[in-house]
Design an enzyme around this catalytic site. Sequence first.
Site, PDB file in Angstrom:
ATOM      1  N   ASN A  14      19.885 -22.902  -5.741  1.00 40.27           N
ATOM      2  CA  ASN A  14      20.240 -22.278  -4.462  1.00 40.27           C
ATOM      3  C   ASN A  14      21.283 -23.045  -3.655  1.00 40.27           C
ATOM      4  OD1 ASN A  14      18.589 -24.333  -3.659  1.00 40.27           O
ATOM      5  ND2 ASN A  14      17.080 -23.063  -2.595  1.00 40.27           N
ATOM      6  N   GLU A  57      16.482 -38.022   6.886  1.00 48.65           N
ATOM      7  CA  GLU A  57      17.390 -37.783   5.754  1.00 48.65           C
ATOM      8  C   GLU A  57      18.744 -38.461   5.984  1.00 48.65           C
ATOM      9  OE1 GLU A  57      17.189 -33.522   5.192  1.00 48.65           O
ATOM     10  OE2 GLU A  57      15.102 -33.641   4.564  1.00 48.65           O
ATOM     11  N   ARG A  91      20.727 -23.875   9.062  1.00 52.08           N
ATOM     12  CA  ARG A  91      19.784 -23.099   8.238  1.00 52.08           C
ATOM     13  C   ARG A  91      20.067 -21.591   8.299  1.00 52.08           C
ATOM     14  NH1 ARG A  91      15.668 -25.952   5.479  1.00 52.08           N
ATOM     15  NH2 ARG A  91      14.448 -24.061   5.210  1.00 52.08           N
ATOM     16  N   PHE A 106       7.031 -26.789  -8.784  1.00 52.34           N
ATOM     17  CA  PHE A 106       8.482 -26.850  -9.017  1.00 52.34           C
ATOM     18  C   PHE A 106       9.050 -28.259  -8.833  1.00 52.34           C
ATOM     19  CE2 PHE A 106       7.808 -25.657  -4.541  1.00 52.34           C
ATOM     20  CZ  PHE A 106       8.606 -26.561  -3.860  1.00 52.34           C
ATOM     21  N   HIS A 124      21.062 -27.932   0.257  1.00 53.02           N
ATOM     22  CA  HIS A 124      19.891 -28.417   0.997  1.00 53.02           C
ATOM     23  C   HIS A 124      20.265 -28.524   2.467  1.00 53.02           C
ATOM     24  CE1 HIS A 124      16.514 -30.797   2.396  1.00 53.02           C
ATOM     25  NE2 HIS A 124      17.404 -31.549   3.022  1.00 53.02           N
ATOM     26  N   LYS A 184      24.332 -29.087  -3.454  1.00 57.41           N
ATOM     27  CA  LYS A 184      23.594 -29.488  -4.644  1.00 57.41           C
ATOM     28  C   LYS A 184      24.501 -29.450  -5.890  1.00 57.41           C
ATOM     29  CE  LYS A 184      19.015 -27.984  -2.943  1.00 57.41           C
ATOM     30  NZ  LYS A 184      17.982 -26.927  -3.074  1.00 57.41           N
ATOM     31  N   THR A 208      15.358 -19.711   1.495  1.00 58.46           N
ATOM     32  CA  THR A 208      15.221 -20.570   0.314  1.00 58.46           C
ATOM     33  C   THR A 208      15.421 -19.793  -0.980  1.00 58.46           C
ATOM     34  OG1 THR A 208      13.645 -21.931   1.533  1.00 58.46           O
ATOM     35  CG2 THR A 208      13.650 -22.164  -0.869  1.00 58.46           C
ATOM     36  N   TYR A 266      12.610 -35.717  -1.646  1.00 55.74           N
ATOM     37  CA  TYR A 266      11.758 -34.549  -1.865  1.00 55.74           C
ATOM     38  C   TYR A 266      10.268 -34.924  -1.950  1.00 55.74           C
ATOM     39  CZ  TYR A 266      15.547 -31.126  -2.539  1.00 55.74           C
ATOM     40  OH  TYR A 266      16.600 -30.252  -2.361  1.00 55.74           O
ATOM     41  N   ARG A 281      23.518 -18.707   0.625  1.00 57.67           N
ATOM     42  CA  ARG A 281      22.672 -18.362  -0.522  1.00 57.67           C
ATOM     43  C   ARG A 281      22.736 -16.870  -0.821  1.00 57.67           C
ATOM     44  NH1 ARG A 281      17.706 -22.231   1.511  1.00 57.67           N
ATOM     45  NH2 ARG A 281      18.231 -24.123   0.329  1.00 57.67           N
TER      46      ARG A 281
HETATM   47  N1  UDP Z   1      12.252 -24.710  -4.896  1.00 55.16           N
HETATM   48  C1  UDP Z   1      12.035 -24.157  -6.137  1.00 55.16           C
HETATM   49  N2  UDP Z   1      11.002 -23.264  -6.300  1.00 55.16           N
HETATM   50  C2  UDP Z   1      10.187 -22.908  -5.275  1.00 55.16           C
HETATM   51  C3  UDP Z   1      10.409 -23.477  -4.010  1.00 55.16           C
HETATM   52  C4  UDP Z   1      11.452 -24.380  -3.847  1.00 55.16           C
HETATM   53  O1  UDP Z   1      12.757 -24.461  -7.082  1.00 55.16           O
HETATM   54  O2  UDP Z   1       9.271 -22.086  -5.473  1.00 55.16           O
HETATM   55  C5  UDP Z   1      13.342 -25.677  -4.715  1.00 55.16           C
HETATM   56  C6  UDP Z   1      14.586 -25.042  -4.088  1.00 55.16           C
HETATM   57  O3  UDP Z   1      15.731 -25.660  -4.675  1.00 55.16           O
HETATM   58  C7  UDP Z   1      14.460 -25.441  -2.630  1.00 55.16           C
HETATM   59  C8  UDP Z   1      13.833 -26.824  -2.750  1.00 55.16           C
HETATM   60  O4  UDP Z   1      12.917 -26.703  -3.837  1.00 55.16           O
HETATM   61  O5  UDP Z   1      15.715 -25.446  -1.979  1.00 55.16           O
HETATM   62  C9  UDP Z   1      13.091 -27.322  -1.530  1.00 55.16           C
HETATM   63  O6  UDP Z   1      12.166 -26.332  -1.118  1.00 55.16           O
HETATM   64  P1  UDP Z   1      12.036 -25.956   0.418  1.00 55.16           P
HETATM   65  O7  UDP Z   1      10.837 -25.080   0.568  1.00 55.16           O
HETATM   66  O8  UDP Z   1      12.082 -27.185   1.256  1.00 55.16           O
HETATM   67  O9  UDP Z   1      13.328 -25.036   0.671  1.00 55.16           O
HETATM   68  P2  UDP Z   1      14.670 -25.275   1.510  1.00 55.16           P
HETATM   69  O10 UDP Z   1      14.316 -26.146   2.692  1.00 55.16           O
HETATM   70  O11 UDP Z   1      15.667 -25.913   0.581  1.00 55.16           O
HETATM   71  O12 UDP Z   1      15.127 -23.904   1.937  1.00 55.16           O
HETATM   72 MG    MG Z   2      13.275 -27.917   2.745  1.00 51.51          MG
END
Ligand code: UDP
Ligand code: MG
Length: 145
Positions: free
Chosen positions: A107, A121, A80, A52, A110, A4, A86, A44, A97
């Site tokens: 974070n 994707e 992952r 968010f 992605h 990111k 996350t 997204y 992370r």
């Molecule tokens: N995010 C955020 N606040 C939240 C949850 C998610 O800013 O409460 C952002 C964060 O950058 C995250 C992205 O939204 O990586 C996508 O969320 P997801 O739950 O898909 O998490 P990821 O798959 O990236 O772990």
């Molecule tokens: Mg995700």
Amino acid sequence: MIVKPDGVQRGLTGEILKRLEQRGLKFIGLKMIRIDRALAEQHYGIHKGKGFYESLVSYITSGPVVVAVVEGPSAVAAVRTTVGKTNPAEADAGTIRGDFAVSIGRNLIHASDSPENAVKEINLFFSAAERLAWDRSADAWILED
Ligand code: UDP
Ligand code: MG
């Protein structure tokens, strides 16, 4: 996966790619791009309507990113676990992370969350010509038959 804008701006692109590469995952597509709003909304889309969402779209479009296609056994799960939870505050030390981030909205990376979403994707970010099948000489030492 996507490094990111914070990962690129903080000079962590190499560190992030290194961790996936040294694990034995194979890059079969890699490029730097700037994600525009339309692409961010497609990528997204599942988060549309969440609190968010707007800040997430603005974050992912805020600067260049590095996108990659990663191949390997159980690649989605492997990436992952290397990435961590996350919310970086909950991410284990030793994960990307957990080692380099403290804020959920910054974070660093992605990672696709299922093989089905990975395919979607990959098609969203890479043309067929940008996906390279190549033989890695180390494969015999990384992959079991
Ligand atoms: N995010 C955020 N606040 C939240 C949850 C998610 O800013 O409460 C952002 C964060 O950058 C995250 C992205 O939204 O990586 C996508 O969320 P997801 O739950 O898909 O998490 P990821 O798959 O990236 O772990
Ligand atoms: Mg995700």
